[in-house]
Design an enzyme around this catalytic site. Sequence first.
Site, short mmCIF file in Angstrom:
data_model
loop_
_atom_site.label_atom_id
_atom_site.label_comp_id
_atom_site.label_asym_id
_atom_site.label_seq_id
_atom_site.Cartn_x
_atom_site.Cartn_y
_atom_site.Cartn_z
N ASP A 1 -6.95 7.99 14.32
CA ASP A 1 -6.05 7.08 13.61
C ASP A 1 -5.59 7.72 12.29
O ASP A 1 -4.78 7.13 11.56
CB ASP A 1 -6.66 5.69 13.40
CG ASP A 1 -7.91 5.70 12.57
OD1 ASP A 1 -8.39 6.79 12.22
OD2 ASP A 1 -8.41 4.60 12.25
N SER A 2 -6.05 8.94 12.03
CA SER A 2 -5.46 9.73 10.94
C SER A 2 -3.96 9.91 11.15
O SER A 2 -3.23 10.26 10.21
CB SER A 2 -6.14 11.11 10.85
OG SER A 2 -6.21 11.72 12.12
N ASP B 1 -9.36 7.01 18.92
CA ASP B 1 -9.84 6.14 17.85
C ASP B 1 -9.45 4.70 18.13
O ASP B 1 -8.31 4.43 18.51
CB ASP B 1 -9.21 6.55 16.51
CG ASP B 1 -10.16 7.27 15.60
OD1 ASP B 1 -11.40 7.14 15.78
OD2 ASP B 1 -9.68 7.99 14.71
N LYS C 1 -13.69 5.89 19.91
CA LYS C 1 -14.48 6.12 18.67
C LYS C 1 -14.34 4.90 17.77
O LYS C 1 -13.24 4.41 17.54
CB LYS C 1 -14.01 7.38 17.96
CG LYS C 1 -14.76 7.63 16.65
CD LYS C 1 -14.59 9.05 16.13
CE LYS C 1 -13.30 9.32 15.42
NZ LYS C 1 -13.07 8.50 14.22
N GLU D 1 -15.77 3.19 13.94
CA GLU D 1 -16.36 3.51 12.63
C GLU D 1 -17.36 2.43 12.24
O GLU D 1 -16.99 1.25 12.14
CB GLU D 1 -15.26 3.58 11.57
CG GLU D 1 -14.26 4.69 11.82
CD GLU D 1 -13.22 4.81 10.71
OE1 GLU D 1 -13.35 4.12 9.68
OE2 GLU D 1 -12.27 5.60 10.88
N GLU E 1 -18.77 12.32 8.70
CA GLU E 1 -17.66 12.76 7.83
C GLU E 1 -18.08 12.73 6.36
O GLU E 1 -18.56 11.70 5.85
CB GLU E 1 -16.44 11.84 8.06
CG GLU E 1 -15.26 12.21 7.17
CD GLU E 1 -13.93 11.61 7.62
OE1 GLU E 1 -13.86 10.99 8.70
OE2 GLU E 1 -12.95 11.78 6.88
O1 KIV Z 1 -8.80 9.87 12.55
C1 KIV Z 1 -9.31 10.99 12.60
O2 KIV Z 1 -8.64 12.02 12.78
C2 KIV Z 1 -10.75 11.07 12.47
C3 KIV Z 1 -11.35 12.42 12.21
C4 KIV Z 1 -10.94 12.94 10.92
C5 KIV Z 1 -12.83 12.39 12.37
O3 KIV Z 1 -11.41 10.08 12.55
#
Ligand code: KIV
Length: 263
Positions: A45-46, A84, A112, A114, A181
Site C-alpha cells: 500500500d506504499s 497489502d 499482509k 499490519e 520495518e
Molecule cells: O507497503 C509497502 O510497500 C510495505 C513495505 C515497505 C514493507 O509495506
Amino acid sequence: MASITIPDLQARRAAGERFATIALYDASFARLAAAAGIEVILVGDSLGMVVQGHTTTLPVTVADMVYHVAAVRRGAADSLIIADMPFGSYATPELALTNAALLMQAGAQMVKLEGGAWLADTVRMLVERGIPVCGHLGLTPQSVNAFGGFRVQGRSAEQAGQIVADATRLDAAGATLLVLECIPRSLTSQVMQAITIPVIGIGAGNETDSQVMVMHDLLGLSPRLPRFARNFLSTAGSVEQAFRDYRAAVLSGEFPSPEQSYE
Ligand code: KIV
C-alpha cells in the site's frame, strides 16, 4: 502455481538461505522483477505514496489494491505475490475475510496485515480458510498518526518486548511470513530467535531471511532516499540489472550495510 512456493520459503529459512522481495505495482516492472529472479513481489500500500502521491498510505482502498494486484499478476504470472490489506480493511475478522478474498481472487497468494497480538484471531481465521498471511511489525505505516511520524520503533525495552511478544503471537496464530520495518538490529536478532517463520526486513538490519525495498527507492526515483535504502540503478545501467544487483546483494547479505541499519 508460483515458481517459488510458500513451502519453498519455509525450506529456505530452515536451510539459512535468503531470498529477495520487492514492492512494486504494475505489470511492466513485475515482468522485469520476475526476469531478474526476484523471488517475492509485494504489492504494497506504499503505492498510495509513490504512485498516487499521498503523504501516507491511509487513503489506499481495497479497490486500488485489487487493481494493482491484477496488473502485477498479468506481468508476473509465475511470481509469488503478497498483497497489502489497506487501512481499515481488516478491522474485524469478517471484514478481513471479505477483503482478503478479493485480493486473492485478483491474483495474490498471500495477504499482509499490519499489527500484533490484536490480529491473532484474524490471522488464524484467514489461514484456516486457505489465505496465507504475512504479518508486519515495527514501523507499521498505517499507524503513522499514532506514532507521530515515520519513526524507528522498538528502541525502548518496553516497545522491544512488545514486538517480540507480537511476533510470537503471529507465528503461533499461523502467519507464514513476517515483515519487520525500521527497528534496531539487536531487536531483529531477538525476533529471529523467537520465531521460526521467514522474516523480511526493511530498515531492520541484514540478519533477516529476506529484504524488501520499495521499487521507487531501489531505482532512485524517490525525492529523498531513506537511510535504509540504496539506489541500485545508479550503478546498473538498466532496470533489470538493478533488480539483479539488488537480489544478489540481498542473497549475499551485503545489503543492507551497517550504515543502512539502526542500532
Ligand atoms: O507497503 C509497502 O510497500 C510495505 C513495505 C515497505 C514493507 O509495506
